[in-house]
Design an enzyme around this catalytic site. Structure first.
Site, PDB file in Angstrom:
ATOM      1  N   GLU A 445       0.697  -0.627  -0.083  1.00  0.00           N
ATOM      2  CA  GLU A 445      -0.033   0.102   0.072  1.00  0.00           C
ATOM      3  C   GLU A 445       0.852   1.577   0.035  1.00  0.00           C
ATOM      4  O   GLU A 445       1.229   2.050  -0.948  1.00  0.00           O
ATOM      5  CB  GLU A 445      -0.887   0.097   1.330  1.00  0.00           C
ATOM      6  CG  GLU A 445      -2.561   0.723   0.902  1.00  0.00           C
ATOM      7  CD  GLU A 445      -3.228   0.484   1.793  1.00  0.00           C
ATOM      8  OE1 GLU A 445      -4.020   2.053   2.105  1.00  0.00           O
ATOM      9  OE2 GLU A 445      -3.083  -0.470   3.132  1.00  0.00           O
ATOM     10  N   GLU A 715      -2.336   0.574  13.549  1.00  0.00           N
ATOM     11  CA  GLU A 715      -3.697   1.342  12.883  1.00  0.00           C
ATOM     12  C   GLU A 715      -4.915   0.600  13.293  1.00  0.00           C
ATOM     13  O   GLU A 715      -5.794   1.708  13.058  1.00  0.00           O
ATOM     14  CB  GLU A 715      -3.536  -0.121  11.596  1.00  0.00           C
ATOM     15  CG  GLU A 715      -4.761   0.747  10.389  1.00  0.00           C
ATOM     16  CD  GLU A 715      -4.451  -0.502   9.354  1.00  0.00           C
ATOM     17  OE1 GLU A 715      -5.453   0.460   8.076  1.00  0.00           O
ATOM     18  OE2 GLU A 715      -3.712  -1.531   9.520  1.00  0.00           O
TER      19      GLU A 715
END
Length: 910
Positions: A445, A715
């Site tokens: 990502e 996260e």
């Protein structure tokens, strides 16, 4: 008085500057109190001694970002700047610096973008080269270089510069950075220049689906060497058809996958140089600080796992590459794998990387060697080493790699766990500020997610000087945005997904943050079009009721108040959040118009704000103050963004406190609510609850991750579960800075430091207490100088220490006393007895009734509170119930609690 830290466009003596009106800044140091600048004079001369600008003596206290107003600057010219400053005590001092211009008009470049005729399946990096002779004495030599891909240059076998991953990642079709290097000392009579190009972001594997060729199918190089001789003549050596190309030692290189370097017997292929179609209009000189290796961490521990894997632990999750010092057999292959964490059994666990293989391979030549990858980076704490039978941890170095942004702020306190949290915040920023603000640095990502960057921008700008970093990135935000499509979710945009609240609002919020922190009005001027067009886009997509209630929204991303579904948007009405942010950015655009002197636009957006606010209140609140989403985040944005009617604020605060109590004094917020939850509580008379949430150590909380050994921000609140297992959603980065946005509350509310005027020209110090922290404070190197705000509360004494830099003023609000002192520059110390009862001081909102009544002084408080709350339906109070749950159970509790505290305070004083 002393002048120091002279800067041109935030840089010290820069070269290659292409701003036509560069701005100058300096700082003042003085031992005399209340020092203010009263006047300045700036003189700029070219290298021939000609004065090209003399500002004259200006009566002004401005010392930050003063624009050049002289003759048109010439290409590749060295200019000298002298500044003279007078203060209000009659002192006069001077300071100077230089800046060197680059090429103002891209049409002046004669180089061509060159590529090779190697087939597309060739994985080895092309090396473009040329030999040339120098037969005169060199006065100055500058190399301008860029690539379609990422590149490194060697000149006569020596690496040019220390930049990594140049030219960086921009919206390549719109903007391509080039770098400028001083190579004067590297030139000899016979010279050889070589440019190696890796796939990088341009044509490499990228995105969730690991697709190549996002911008093009051919890597290319573009360079010009400008040589000026002592006799005044000049020469340019530029990339064109006369260059050669071949493959070299780098046999494979991908950002996600890793790199293979063969120093034994790599198959060298000769190719033909081909000129590539290229529009020089997209070129722009390096705009932000380059990516560099800023630190090397030696391996801390050698580990053999239960599976027999040989690992090295660096003790910290970092972004970068591993440097290996080894002497292997000729042809020996060393393989380095990377991971953030070990599994619950202590084995290597690379699953958080998803499809990013992150494997580097080195083939030895039989000699003592130092291996280090060139065109990749990894997010890791642990490496698995294969191909080496015997080795020690100190043969391996983690090369910490990120944009080399100057550290400006820090927070410190007497609580080790909070200090670790601050360390985690700053490490996640370092690890993710690699030319762009990425969401994560390790998996498949690593994109410039606008929502993550937006919520963290205040914290980031305090920790490090992000002015140039955001200036560069905002130019890509603007390049990728339009009135028709709005603002992308990631920048640079490779997803082709646009326009969600909190994410796309970055177009307005980040320029405003930069203006507030650094006093840089230029970023508002440059981004005005993008800022107001984003608000206009929302307005154009509103329904008849004037609200934005269509299209995709991320909502309160990853919030815990809704059973996780595919969209992960949380329980708060996503269009309520969209319109709350719509109002927020509309107000900021109005304020920006006021700053820029755009009176008509300011009036227009002020009217839009009022009509939208009225529609918002009618849609999302009842007449009695109920919210359509009575979630934590629903209440937070109602209060923090000042959307609720004044008469409803108390009820909404109680809604928030009750919700928190129902979650056993824990937050349940996601990416939208978390940055503001502690601010909201502290600003609305519930600071103790903010402190309670902040100091929680079980899931979900900031310190839970600290207790689980985190060295960066996760996260998810439960990225690692208490039993050592992991969230298995396939989206579980251990290095995401979004929840690190609590740093802004630590700096502004706990340490108490916040700007009252842009750039901290005037600032406030208003520290607030947190149970479990006796000493705390912050240092921040503002554009005017270092601000220090330290507080302690122990042994019945409060001590506040504040340092105010010259040419600024401060408002100091002393805790408990609530005394306000308006002061000029200088050092200020205040010490006085605390008014808080020592017994009550030990109770916070998460204290249980059992803990409270164990204190003899508190029995009276408990006995007075409970009977009054037993009216009406019987309420069962257990000794395990927290004080917050008790106070949230009935409206009579809070005034009783406050009355008892007052009584206890008086009793202890007497």
């Amino acid at each position: 008085m002393r002048l120091y830290d002279f800067r041109t466009e935030y840089r010290e003596n820069p070269i290659g500057l292409t701003e036509k009106a560069p701005r100058f800044s300096w700082k003042i140091e003085s031992q005399e109190k209340d020092t203010l600048q009263t006047a300045y004079e700036i003189k700029v001369t070219d290298e021939k001694g000609n004065i090209v600008w003399n500002s004259g003596k200006k009566a002004s206290d401005q010392s930050v970002l003063i624009s050049y107003e002289g003759e048109t600057l010439a290409d590749e010219m060295l200019y000298k700047v002298e500044v003279s400053v007078a203060d209000n005590h009659g002192n006069v001092e001077s300071i100077g610096g230089t800046f060197e211009t680059g090429i103002f008009d891209n049409a002046e470049f004669i180089a061509k973008m060159i590529t090779s005729d190697f087939p597309e399946e060739e994985t080895a990096c092309p090396v473009f080269g040329k030999t040339f002779a120098i037969d005169k004495k060199v006065k100055k030599a500058r190399l301008y270089a860029t690539a379609h891909g990422v590149y490194e240059v060697t000149l006569n076998g020596q690496t040019v510069g220390d930049y990594r991953m140049a030219p960086g990642w921009t919206s390549y079709h719109n903007r391509l950075q080039y770098q400028i290097y001083d190579v004067t000392e590297q030139l000899v009579e016979e010279n050889k220049i070589a440019i190696t190009v890796g796939n990088g972001w341009y044509k490499g594997i990228l995105g969730f689906y690991c697709q190549p060729n996002q911008y093009g199918t051919q890597a290319g190089a573009f360079a010009e060497l400008h040589v000026e001789y002592e006799d005044g003549s000049k020469e340019v050596i530029a990339t064109d058809e006369t260059w050669a190309v071949k493959t070299g030692e780098i046999r494979y290189s991908e950002i996600y996958m890793g790199e293979t370097i063969d120093t034994d017997a790599p198959e060298i292929k000769e190719g033909k140089v081909v000129v590539k179609e290229f529009d020089k209009a997209v070129l722009t000189a390096q705009e932000n600080e380059p990516v560099r290796i800023t630190e090397k961490i030696v391996g801390k521990e050698l580990i053999v796992t239960p599976k027999g894997e040989k690992l090295v632990d660096f003790g910290q999750i970092v972004t970068g590459v591993v440097e290996v010092h080894a002497k292997g057999e000729k042809g020996q292959k060393i393989v380095i794998r990377h991971a953030e964490v070990l599994d619950k059994d202590g084995n290597f666990y690379p699953e958080t990387l998803r499809q990013a293989k992150s494997i580097d391979t080195f083939i030895c030549n039989g000699e003592e060697q130092i291996f280090r990858p060139h065109f990749t980076f990894h997010g890791f704490r642990y490496i698995s080493v294969e191909g080496m039978e015997e080795f020690t941890a100190d043969q391996f170095f983690a090369c910490v790699t990120h944009s080399d942004i100057e550290k400006t702020g820090d927070f410190h306190c007497s609580n080790k766990k909070v200090n670790q949290l601050q360390s985690n915040i700053t490490w996640s920023q370092r690890d993710n500020f690699l030319d762009i603000p990425t969401d994560c640095p390790q998996r498949d990502e690593r994109l410039g997610w606008t929502g993550d960057a937006q919520v963290f921008s205040w914290t980031a700008a305090f920790n490090r000087n992000t002015a140039l970093f955001y200036k560069k990135w905002m130019r890509d935000v603007a390049a990728e945005s339009s009135l028709e499509k709005g603002v992308p979710h990631v920048v640079p945009d490779i997803l082709d997904s646009y326009s969600s609240s909190a994410w796309s609002d970055v177009a307005v919020i980040v320029p405003w943050v930069v203006y507030q922190i650094y006093g840089d009005k230029g970023i508002l001027e440059e981004n005005w079009k993008c800022m107001h067009e984003w608000v206009d886009y929302i307005k154009n997509n509103c329904g008849e009721n004037g609200l934005w209630q269509s299209g995709f929204q991320y909502g309160d991303w990853l919030a815990l108040d809704k059973e996780e579904s595919a969209d992960r948007t949380g329980a708060t009405d996503k269009y309520m959040l969209a319109n709350a942010y719509y109002l927020y950015v509309t107000e900021l655009v109005k304020k920006t118009a006021e700053v820029l002197g755009k009176d008509e636009e300011a009036k227009k957006y002020a009217e839009l704000y009022e009509t939208t606010l009225d529609a918002f209140r009618r849609e999302y609140y009842t007449e009695t103050g109920r919210i359509v989403s009575e979630t934590q985040t629903g209440a937070i944005i109602s209060l923090y963004f000042n959307l609720a009617r004044e008469k409803d604020r108390k009820r909404i605060l109680n809604t928030l406190l009750t919700n928190i109590a129902n979650h056993k004094n824990h937050l349940a917020t996601g990416f939208v609510g978390t940055p503001y939850i502690c601010h909201t509580l502290s600003e609305n008379g519930a600071h103790e609850m903010a402190a309670t949430l902040f100091m929680k150590e079980d899931y979900p909380s900031w310190l839970y991750a600290v207790n689980m050994g985190a060295t960066t921000i996760w996260e998810r609140w439960n990225s690692i579960k208490p039993d050592g297992t992991f969230d298995e959603s396939g989206m579980n980065s251990l290095n995401h800075y979004a929840y690190g946005s609590v740093g802004d509350w630590m700096y502004r509310k706990v340490a108490g430091l916040s700007q009252l005027e842009p750039g901290y020209k005037k600032f406030q110090v208003k520290p607030m207490f947190v149970k479990g922290i006796e000493e705390w404070g912050t240092e921040f190197d503002s554009v005017y100088g270092k601000i220090v705000a330290n507080t302690s509360c122990k042994a019945g004494k409060i001590h506040v220490h504040v340092e105010v830099p010259a040419n600024t003023t401060a408002v100091i609000v002393l805790p408990e006393k609530e005394e306000v002192h308006e002061v000029g520059s200088g050092v200020y110390d205040y010490e006085y007895d605390t008014e808080t009862s020592l017994a009550v001081e030990r109770f916070s909102m998460d204290s249980t009734l059992g803990e409270i009544v164990a204190e003899p002084l508190a029995v009276e408080m408990f006995n007075q509170m409970v009977p009054g709350m037993l009216e009406g339906p019987m309420i069962q109070f257990a000794y395990g119930m927290t004080l917050a749950e008790l106070l949230g159970a009935t409206p009579q509790a809070k005034p009783m609690y406050e009355a008892v505290l007052n009584a206890l305070n008086k009793k202890e004083k007497n």
